[in-house]
Design a protein around this motif. Structure first.
Motif, PDB file in Angstrom:
ATOM      1  N   GLY A  15      31.404 -43.058   0.964  1.00 12.84           N
ATOM      2  CA  GLY A  15      30.942 -42.107   1.832  1.00 12.84           C
ATOM      3  C   GLY A  15      29.139 -42.196   2.072  1.00 12.84           C
ATOM      4  N   GLY A  16      28.721 -40.839   2.023  1.00 15.38           N
ATOM      5  CA  GLY A  16      27.294 -40.975   1.855  1.00 15.38           C
ATOM      6  C   GLY A  16      26.897 -39.725   2.750  1.00 15.38           C
ATOM      7  N   PRO A  17      25.521 -39.558   3.085  1.00 14.58           N
ATOM      8  CA  PRO A  17      24.493 -40.582   3.051  1.00 14.58           C
ATOM      9  C   PRO A  17      23.999 -40.611   1.562  1.00 14.58           C
ATOM     10  N   TYR A  18      23.548 -41.721   1.238  1.00  9.04           N
ATOM     11  CA  TYR A  18      22.960 -41.925  -0.104  1.00  9.04           C
ATOM     12  C   TYR A  18      21.326 -41.770   0.062  1.00  9.04           C
ATOM     13  N   LEU A  19      20.904 -41.954   1.082  1.00 10.40           N
ATOM     14  CA  LEU A  19      19.550 -42.208   1.538  1.00 10.40           C
ATOM     15  C   LEU A  19      19.300 -41.919   2.833  1.00 10.40           C
ATOM     16  N   GLU A  20      18.653 -40.690   3.123  1.00 11.98           N
ATOM     17  CA  GLU A  20      18.196 -40.082   4.475  1.00 11.98           C
ATOM     18  C   GLU A  20      17.145 -40.761   5.036  1.00 11.98           C
ATOM     19  N   PRO A  21      17.098 -41.323   6.431  1.00 10.26           N
ATOM     20  CA  PRO A  21      15.720 -41.886   6.830  1.00 10.26           C
ATOM     21  C   PRO A  21      14.737 -40.888   7.078  1.00 10.26           C
ATOM     22  N   LYS A  22      13.310 -41.453   6.657  1.00 14.86           N
ATOM     23  CA  LYS A  22      12.304 -40.673   6.701  1.00 14.86           C
ATOM     24  C   LYS A  22      10.966 -41.306   7.376  1.00 14.86           C
ATOM     25  N   VAL A  23      11.253 -42.377   7.572  1.00 16.04           N
ATOM     26  CA  VAL A  23      10.155 -43.358   8.350  1.00 16.04           C
ATOM     27  C   VAL A  23      10.607 -43.719   9.598  1.00 16.04           C
ATOM     28  N   GLY A  24       9.372 -44.180  10.270  1.00 23.01           N
ATOM     29  CA  GLY A  24       9.476 -44.694  11.871  1.00 23.01           C
ATOM     30  C   GLY A  24       9.678 -43.168  12.717  1.00 23.01           C
ATOM     31  N   SER A  27      27.416 -53.744 -10.663  1.00 21.68           N
ATOM     32  CA  SER A  27      27.965 -53.512 -11.889  1.00 21.68           C
ATOM     33  C   SER A  27      29.000 -52.527 -11.943  1.00 21.68           C
ATOM     34  N   GLU A  28      29.863 -52.133 -12.841  1.00 15.82           N
ATOM     35  CA  GLU A  28      30.784 -51.092 -12.937  1.00 15.82           C
ATOM     36  C   GLU A  28      30.028 -49.774 -13.156  1.00 15.82           C
ATOM     37  N   THR A  29      28.821 -49.932 -13.818  1.00 18.20           N
ATOM     38  CA  THR A  29      27.783 -48.777 -14.087  1.00 18.20           C
ATOM     39  C   THR A  29      27.524 -48.308 -12.786  1.00 18.20           C
ATOM     40  N   VAL A  30      26.838 -49.166 -11.995  1.00 17.72           N
ATOM     41  CA  VAL A  30      26.606 -48.672 -10.513  1.00 17.72           C
ATOM     42  C   VAL A  30      27.578 -48.083  -9.902  1.00 17.72           C
ATOM     43  N   LEU A  31      28.630 -48.682  -9.614  1.00 19.27           N
ATOM     44  CA  LEU A  31      29.865 -47.798  -9.244  1.00 19.27           C
ATOM     45  C   LEU A  31      30.328 -46.572  -9.544  1.00 19.27           C
ATOM     46  N   GLU A  32      30.086 -46.537 -10.901  1.00 18.08           N
ATOM     47  CA  GLU A  32      30.280 -45.060 -11.730  1.00 18.08           C
ATOM     48  C   GLU A  32      29.374 -44.151 -11.141  1.00 18.08           C
ATOM     49  N   HIS A  33      28.088 -44.279 -11.101  1.00 22.29           N
ATOM     50  CA  HIS A  33      26.921 -43.694 -10.464  1.00 22.29           C
ATOM     51  C   HIS A  33      27.256 -43.347  -9.069  1.00 22.29           C
ATOM     52  N   LEU A  34      27.880 -44.367  -8.208  1.00 23.25           N
ATOM     53  CA  LEU A  34      27.925 -43.885  -6.899  1.00 23.25           C
ATOM     54  C   LEU A  34      28.822 -43.000  -6.773  1.00 23.25           C
ATOM     55  N   LYS A  35      30.180 -43.249  -7.453  1.00 19.34           N
ATOM     56  CA  LYS A  35      31.323 -42.180  -7.463  1.00 19.34           C
ATOM     57  C   LYS A  35      30.897 -40.969  -7.774  1.00 19.34           C
ATOM     58  N   ASN A  36      30.103 -40.661  -8.855  1.00 18.13           N
ATOM     59  CA  ASN A  36      29.615 -39.373  -9.035  1.00 18.13           C
ATOM     60  C   ASN A  36      28.511 -38.996  -7.990  1.00 18.13           C
ATOM     61  N   LYS A  37      27.912 -39.619  -7.323  1.00 18.23           N
ATOM     62  CA  LYS A  37      27.164 -39.065  -6.305  1.00 18.23           C
ATOM     63  C   LYS A  37      28.018 -38.634  -5.086  1.00 18.23           C
ATOM     64  N   ALA A  38      29.073 -39.567  -4.973  1.00 15.84           N
ATOM     65  CA  ALA A  38      30.000 -39.314  -3.832  1.00 15.84           C
ATOM     66  C   ALA A  38      30.540 -38.059  -3.822  1.00 15.84           C
ATOM     67  N   GLN A  39      30.943 -37.648  -5.210  1.00 15.98           N
ATOM     68  CA  GLN A  39      31.610 -36.347  -5.354  1.00 15.98           C
ATOM     69  C   GLN A  39      30.763 -35.196  -5.088  1.00 15.98           C
ATOM     70  N   GLU A  40      29.481 -35.373  -5.643  1.00 10.95           N
ATOM     71  CA  GLU A  40      28.436 -34.305  -5.437  1.00 10.95           C
ATOM     72  C   GLU A  40      28.361 -34.078  -3.908  1.00 10.95           C
ATOM     73  N   ILE A  41      28.255 -35.046  -3.069  1.00  8.26           N
ATOM     74  CA  ILE A  41      27.863 -34.916  -1.572  1.00  8.26           C
ATOM     75  C   ILE A  41      29.113 -34.124  -1.151  1.00  8.26           C
TER      76      ILE A  41
END
Length: 290
Positions: free
Chosen positions: A30-39, A271-285
Motif C-alpha cells: 500500500g501507501g503512500p509512504y512519501l507524498e510529493p512536495k517538490v516540483g 531486510s526483515e526489519t525494514v519489512l516489519e516497519h513497512l507493515k506497521n506503517k501500512a496498518q497505520e495508513i
C-alpha cells in the motif's frame, strides 16, 4: 527479500510499495509512504530506489510531465521515515528543456558513486527523425557521492533515435548491459545494448524483446539469470522475461504475480526489519483511511 517501488496513476499520491521473498510473487504494502512536495506539479512518478553501501535508501523520481528541469530526491533508513525532499535542477542550464522523465539510480561500486540518468527533450538539439521536436528524447546523466554535490550534467546516450527509460545492469567488472526503450512511434518497445563501462558508450543494440507499448524496465539477478520486469501500459499489464545472457528472453509473465494498479519503479533488496516497519506503517495508513 525484495521491495518494489511503485506509484498510482496519475502520480499525485506518492510512493507505493510491494514486497516479495522470491522475486516472482509480489504482495501489496500500500501507501503512500512519501507524498510529493517538490516540483511545479507535485507529482511522484517512476520512483527509483537504490540502497547504498551504508544501508541508506536513496530515491529519485519524476516531478512533472513538462516544465520541470530536474527531479525529486529523498533518502531513508527504513523506507518509512524520509529526509526532506529536494528538487535537483539537473537540466536548469538548458532553458528549452521540455521534460525530465524517469530518473534512474545506479550505484557504481567500482568508483563509489551514484549515477543518475534520465530522459529529456531539448528541441532542435538532435536530428528530428520520426518524432515531434518536443518528443525527441535522449538520455542524460549526473554523478554524485553524497547527493549534495553533483557532477556537470552530460549526454549519456544518443542512439540515433528517441530513447527513454534506460537502466544499467552490472554483470561483472567491465561488463554492463543497458536495458532501454526505443520511444519512436513504430517501436515503443524494449531492447538491450552492451558496454565495458557503466557510462558507455553502449553498442551492439539488440532486436526488441518485448511487443509495442512497453516501458519502465527494472532488473533483478536470480542465481544465474536475470528477470526483467516491464510495464505493458496499453494492455494495463505488468509482465516479465527471464534471460541468462541478455540475448534470448523467455516470457515468464505466467509465473509472476503483481497486484493490480502497480506502476513501474525499481526493485531493491531489504531486510526483515525494514519489512516489519513497512507493515506497521501500512496498518497505520489503513487505520487513518478508515
Amino acid at each position: 527479500m525484495y521491495i518494489f517501488s511503485s506509484f498510482r496513476e496519475p502520480g499525485t499520491e506518492g510512493l507505493y510499495l510491494l514486497y516479495s521473498y522470491d522475486g516472482y510473487h509480489w504482495k501489496n504494502l500500500g501507501g503512500p509512504y512519501l507524498e510529493p512536495k517538490v516540483g511545479d506539479s507535485h507529482l511522484m512518478r517512476d520512483p527509483s530506489i537504490e540502497r547504498g553501501p551504508d544501508g541508506t535508501f536513496h530515491m529519485v523520481w519524476t516531478t512533472g510531465w513538462k516544465g520541470d528541469r530536474g527531479f525529486g530526491y529523498a533518502s531513508s533508513e527504513d523506507l518509512v521515515n524520509w529526509s526532506k525532499q529536494q528538487f535537483i535542477p539537473a537540466m536548469e542550464h538548458e532553458p528549452t528543456t521540455v521534460n525530465v522523465w524517469a530518473p534512474e539510480l545506479f550505484y557504481d561500486d567500482e568508483k563509489d558513486r551514484y549515477i543518475i540518468l534520465w530522459a529529456s527533450t531539448i528541441p532542435h538539439r538532435f536530428p528530428k527523425g520520426q518524432e515531434a521536436e518536443d518528443n525527441n528524447h535522449r538520455m542524460y546523466y549526473t554523478t554524485t557521492k553524497d547527493f549534495e554535490v553533483f557532477s556537470e550534467t552530460k549526454l549519456f546516450l544518443d542512439p540515433g533515435f528517441s530513447v527513454i527509460d534506460a537502466t544499467i545492469v552490472k554483470r561483472a567488472k567491465d561488463d554492463y548491459v543497458l536495458v532501454l526503450k526505443d520511444n519512436t512511434r513504430p517501436e515503443r518497445n524494449l531492447s538491450v545494448a552492451f558496454s565495458d563501462d557503466p557510462l558507455g558508450p553502449y553498442e551492439n543494440y539488440s532486436e526488441p524483446f518485448t511487443k509495442k507499448f512497453t516501458e519502465g524496465p527494472t532488473v533483478i539477478e536470480k542465481q544465474n539469470s536475470w528477470i526483467i520486469y516491464y510495464d505493458a501500459y496499453e494492455d494495463k499489464e505488468y509482465l516479465a522475461v527471464e534471460t541468462k545472457e541478455f540475448k534470448s528472453f523467455e516470457d515468464v509473465s505466467g509465473e509472476v504475480q503483481i497486484p493490480e494498479g502497480h506502476k513501474h519503479g525499481t526493485i531493491v533488496k531489504a531486510s526483515e526489519t525494514v519489512l516489519e516497519h513497512l507493515k506497521n506503517k501500512a496498518q497505520e495508513i489503513r487505520s487513518q483511511e478508515n
